[in-house]
Design a protein around this motif. Structure first.
Motif, PDB file in Angstrom:
ATOM      1  N   LEU A  56      78.458  47.178  11.381  1.00 50.49           N
ATOM      2  CA  LEU A  56      77.920  46.346  10.304  1.00 50.49           C
ATOM      3  C   LEU A  56      79.037  45.837   9.395  1.00 50.49           C
ATOM      4  CD1 LEU A  56      75.369  45.270   8.804  1.00 50.49           C
ATOM      5  CD2 LEU A  56      75.423  47.402   7.505  1.00 50.49           C
ATOM      6  N   ILE A  57      79.966  46.715   9.032  1.00 47.32           N
ATOM      7  CA  ILE A  57      81.090  46.340   8.169  1.00 47.32           C
ATOM      8  C   ILE A  57      81.928  45.257   8.840  1.00 47.32           C
ATOM      9  CG2 ILE A  57      83.258  47.183   7.163  1.00 47.32           C
ATOM     10  CD1 ILE A  57      81.642  49.901   6.766  1.00 47.32           C
ATOM     11  N   ALA A  83      79.920  41.934   8.973  1.00 48.59           N
ATOM     12  CA  ALA A  83      79.752  41.327   7.647  1.00 48.59           C
ATOM     13  C   ALA A  83      81.086  41.031   6.969  1.00 48.59           C
ATOM     14  CB  ALA A  83      78.909  42.253   6.767  1.00 48.59           C
ATOM     15  N   ASP A 125      81.379  42.551   3.597  1.00 50.81           N
ATOM     16  CA  ASP A 125      80.363  42.137   2.628  1.00 50.81           C
ATOM     17  C   ASP A 125      79.001  42.691   3.040  1.00 50.81           C
ATOM     18  OD1 ASP A 125      79.504  40.816   0.359  1.00 50.81           O
ATOM     19  OD2 ASP A 125      79.119  38.940   1.427  1.00 50.81           O
ATOM     20  N   GLN A 126      78.980  43.960   3.429  1.00 50.72           N
ATOM     21  CA  GLN A 126      77.821  44.545   4.093  1.00 50.72           C
ATOM     22  C   GLN A 126      76.764  45.122   3.165  1.00 50.72           C
ATOM     23  OE1 GLN A 126      80.971  46.039   4.206  1.00 50.72           O
ATOM     24  NE2 GLN A 126      80.204  47.192   2.458  1.00 50.72           N
ATOM     25  N   ARG A 174      80.113  52.919   1.846  1.00 53.43           N
ATOM     26  CA  ARG A 174      80.491  51.665   1.206  1.00 53.43           C
ATOM     27  C   ARG A 174      79.706  51.587  -0.097  1.00 53.43           C
ATOM     28  NH1 ARG A 174      84.749  51.013   3.653  1.00 53.43           N
ATOM     29  NH2 ARG A 174      85.156  49.249   4.989  1.00 53.43           N
ATOM     30  N   VAL A 212      72.323  45.546   1.854  1.00 54.78           N
ATOM     31  CA  VAL A 212      72.549  45.323   3.283  1.00 54.78           C
ATOM     32  C   VAL A 212      71.548  44.279   3.783  1.00 54.78           C
ATOM     33  CG1 VAL A 212      72.397  46.420   5.561  1.00 54.78           C
ATOM     34  CG2 VAL A 212      73.492  47.638   3.666  1.00 54.78           C
ATOM     35  N   ASP A 213      71.998  43.402   4.640  1.00 50.16           N
ATOM     36  CA  ASP A 213      71.138  42.395   5.266  1.00 50.16           C
ATOM     37  C   ASP A 213      70.290  43.112   6.327  1.00 50.16           C
ATOM     38  OD1 ASP A 213      70.162  40.502   7.180  1.00 50.16           O
ATOM     39  OD2 ASP A 213      71.662  39.063   6.536  1.00 50.16           O
ATOM     40  N   ARG A 231      70.413  41.675   9.959  1.00 46.92           N
ATOM     41  CA  ARG A 231      71.667  41.985  10.638  1.00 46.92           C
ATOM     42  C   ARG A 231      71.682  43.453  11.085  1.00 46.92           C
ATOM     43  NH1 ARG A 231      76.570  40.194   7.453  1.00 46.92           N
ATOM     44  NH2 ARG A 231      76.453  38.347   8.734  1.00 46.92           N
ATOM     45  N   LEU A 232      71.256  44.353  10.192  1.00 42.03           N
ATOM     46  CA  LEU A 232      71.212  45.773  10.527  1.00 42.03           C
ATOM     47  C   LEU A 232      70.267  46.030  11.705  1.00 42.03           C
ATOM     48  CD1 LEU A 232      71.884  48.751   9.960  1.00 42.03           C
ATOM     49  CD2 LEU A 232      70.038  48.728   8.257  1.00 42.03           C
TER      50      LEU A 232
END
Length: 135
Positions: free
Chosen positions: A45-46, A49, A52-53, A113, A121-122, A125-126
């Motif tokens: 994820l990091i 993104a 910007d996660q 984070r 967190v989006d 996306r996750l």
């Protein structure tokens, strides 16, 4: 934090030190992923993104919590073994998670984070990363 970002104060739900319980579904929903899978998902994820996660919490050697927008967890399909904590999680009781402070001793919780401003967190996306991850 990337040097080209403007500093933002932490969200009001983050304690300055120690840790506090926060009710899910108010400021965020939480997606709980068991370790070590959670660590792999956090790293992916990091990277996806580009730093910007959004906020990710690690609970000792058991869980990783990804904090997503309140009310958004039910919009996604989550794989087996992943638990979504929302305002609807407990039918007879509310669900809470521990939130570590930004400073000082926070054991057994720590920020994988930390939050930056109000960014979360989006969830889409996750969910996508979790769907493509070997379990």
């Amino acid at each position: 934090m990337r040097p080209d970002r403007v500093w933002a104060p932490p969200p009001i739900w983050v304690p300055p030190t120690g840790h506090s319980l926060r009710k899910v579904g108010v400021f965020f929903d939480a997606v709980r992923v068991p370790l070590p899978l959670g660590e792999d998902i956090a790293a992916r994820l990091i990277a996806a993104a580009k730093g910007d996660q959004g906020p990710i919490i690690r609970d000792r050697n058991r869980w990783m919590y990804f904090l997503i927008a309140p009310g958004s967890a039910e919009a996604h399909t989550w794989p087996a073994g992943v638990t979504c904590l929302t305002s609807r999680t407990g039918r007879t009781q509310d669900a809470y998670i521990g939130i570590p402070g930004l400073y000082g001793e926070t054991w057994p919780l720590h920020w994988r984070r930390p939050p930056v401003g109000e960014r979360l967190v989006d969830g889409a996306r996750l969910a996508g990363i979790l769907r493509t991850s070997p379990t």
